[in-house]
Scaffold this motif. Sequence first.
Motif, short mmCIF file in Angstrom:
data_model
loop_
_atom_site.label_atom_id
_atom_site.label_comp_id
_atom_site.label_asym_id
_atom_site.label_seq_id
_atom_site.Cartn_x
_atom_site.Cartn_y
_atom_site.Cartn_z
N SER A 1 0.83 -1.21 0.00
CA SER A 1 0.00 0.00 0.00
C SER A 1 0.86 1.26 0.00
N TYR A 2 2.14 1.11 0.34
CA TYR A 2 3.06 2.24 0.31
C TYR A 2 3.86 2.29 -0.99
N VAL A 3 3.39 1.55 -1.99
CA VAL A 3 4.06 1.50 -3.29
C VAL A 3 3.11 2.00 -4.37
N GLU A 4 3.57 2.95 -5.16
CA GLU A 4 2.80 3.43 -6.32
C GLU A 4 3.10 2.50 -7.48
N PHE A 5 2.07 1.85 -8.01
CA PHE A 5 2.26 0.79 -9.01
C PHE A 5 1.79 1.26 -10.38
N HIS A 6 2.68 1.13 -11.37
CA HIS A 6 2.34 1.46 -12.76
C HIS A 6 2.45 0.18 -13.60
N ALA A 7 1.41 -0.15 -14.34
CA ALA A 7 1.41 -1.35 -15.17
C ALA A 7 1.33 -0.95 -16.63
N ALA A 8 2.12 -1.61 -17.46
CA ALA A 8 2.11 -1.36 -18.90
C ALA A 8 1.10 -2.29 -19.56
N VAL A 9 0.13 -1.73 -20.26
CA VAL A 9 -0.87 -2.53 -20.97
C VAL A 9 -1.12 -1.89 -22.33
N PRO A 10 -1.47 -2.69 -23.34
CA PRO A 10 -1.88 -2.08 -24.62
C PRO A 10 -3.15 -1.27 -24.42
N ARG A 11 -3.18 -0.08 -25.00
CA ARG A 11 -4.35 0.79 -24.81
C ARG A 11 -5.62 0.15 -25.37
N VAL A 12 -5.46 -0.71 -26.36
CA VAL A 12 -6.63 -1.31 -27.00
C VAL A 12 -7.06 -2.61 -26.32
N LEU A 13 -6.41 -2.97 -25.21
CA LEU A 13 -6.83 -4.15 -24.46
C LEU A 13 -8.23 -3.92 -23.93
N GLY A 14 -9.10 -4.93 -24.04
CA GLY A 14 -10.49 -4.78 -23.65
C GLY A 14 -10.68 -4.34 -22.20
N ALA A 15 -11.80 -3.67 -21.94
CA ALA A 15 -12.08 -3.15 -20.61
C ALA A 15 -12.15 -4.25 -19.56
N ILE A 16 -12.71 -5.40 -19.95
CA ILE A 16 -12.83 -6.50 -18.99
C ILE A 16 -11.45 -7.01 -18.59
N LYS A 17 -10.54 -7.15 -19.56
CA LYS A 17 -9.19 -7.63 -19.26
C LYS A 17 -8.41 -6.60 -18.45
N GLN A 18 -8.60 -5.32 -18.75
CA GLN A 18 -7.96 -4.28 -17.96
C GLN A 18 -8.45 -4.32 -16.52
N ASN A 19 -9.76 -4.51 -16.35
CA ASN A 19 -10.32 -4.56 -15.01
C ASN A 19 -9.80 -5.77 -14.23
N SER A 20 -9.63 -6.92 -14.91
CA SER A 20 -9.10 -8.11 -14.24
C SER A 20 -7.68 -7.86 -13.73
N LEU A 21 -6.87 -7.18 -14.54
CA LEU A 21 -5.52 -6.86 -14.11
C LEU A 21 -5.55 -5.90 -12.94
N LYS A 22 -6.41 -4.91 -13.01
CA LYS A 22 -6.50 -3.94 -11.92
C LYS A 22 -6.94 -4.61 -10.62
N GLN A 23 -7.88 -5.55 -10.71
CA GLN A 23 -8.34 -6.26 -9.52
C GLN A 23 -7.22 -7.11 -8.92
N ALA A 24 -6.41 -7.74 -9.78
CA ALA A 24 -5.29 -8.54 -9.29
C ALA A 24 -4.27 -7.66 -8.57
N ILE A 25 -4.02 -6.47 -9.10
CA ILE A 25 -3.07 -5.55 -8.48
C ILE A 25 -3.61 -5.06 -7.13
N LYS A 26 -4.89 -4.77 -7.09
CA LYS A 26 -5.51 -4.36 -5.82
C LYS A 26 -5.46 -5.49 -4.80
N LEU A 27 -5.69 -6.71 -5.26
CA LEU A 27 -5.67 -7.87 -4.38
C LEU A 27 -4.27 -8.06 -3.78
N ALA A 28 -3.25 -7.64 -4.53
CA ALA A 28 -1.87 -7.73 -4.02
C ALA A 28 -1.60 -6.72 -2.91
N GLY A 29 -2.48 -5.73 -2.77
CA GLY A 29 -2.33 -4.75 -1.70
C GLY A 29 -1.98 -3.35 -2.14
#
Length: 332
Positions: A88-116
């Motif tokens: 939670s004390y780390v600012e996290f930046h993830a590289a993703v293709p801009r055209v990656l679907g919204a559902i896949k982007q959301n899945s990645l975001k949820q995994a990152i949040k789950l990591a803390g």
Amino acid sequence: MFKALLAADIGSMNMRFATKNGVLKEACCLSMEQGDGIHVSAIGDEAASKRGSSIAYPVREGAVANMRLLAIILRRIACELTGKRNPSYVEFHAAVPRVLGAIKQNSLKQAIKLAGFREIEFQDALLMGAIGAGMDVFSDTASMLVNIGADTLSCAAVANGGILWESFNLSGSSMVDRAIQQYFREEHRLLIGERTAEAIKQNLDKHSFCVDGRSCQSGFPQTVTADGVSVRMAAEASVLVMIRAIVDSIKALQADAAADLIENGITLIGGGAKQFGLANQFSEHLGVPITVAGNADTAVADGMKDYLIDRPRYFEGVRLGYAVSSDMSRIG
């Protein structure tokens, strides 16, 4: 408390992390062993090298296949690289293709949040890759970047500090691995693993290959010798699929931007770009100069480090962006 910054390029087979101390590459997998229950015994390269344990890859075809397992990997590596006990004390930046679907982007975001992680931002993988590969993203003439991953291939035309066109295709370098495996299975009745196929792919210039595997008939270990020309022909069909994806992206460009490629050419990045002879095959079919970036394997992470962490003077006050938001495509 001071917050650390961590940038990541998360692929199907490997991950690259950028911190103020440099860029680290790790296998995107973990090993699990059974005892009183199933527990994670190792992550990253350590897990990939383990024998006798179950190896899980939480990212497939450019998308998160298992959020919990990816969260475990990200949390452990983030704590090791930043020295923070809590992500939670780390600012996290993830590289993703801009055209990656919204559902896949959301899945990645949820995994990152789950990591803390609490502060999460997405950066365009191709734009960061162009910076990392040393391309002049502020030039008024267009140049093209092709990122060849294990399961995906993405293309972008870059000019004037942004993306003119971007595409995403599910046709990565693992297709070549599977074609090589299929060749040995059908022609030599030999089963070979992914590591063996990858090693063959990196050495397609050989006249012949002495390959160890398992006989399809007896099930016992077996060694066969295969003709190099036959192996290259087996891999060529998969390469043509990647070439067609690049051709589709070039056809989508405006005439002036496409004409710029005659002089500026195409730069290849990603682990798949290291395949022997790939650049020459692309150049022969496309008719434009093809360059493999010297840091092809880590170009995206290098670009994120340059843009987000090192922040040289020419990036100050500059906001990178896109020409026209509608000029984006997802293919495949």
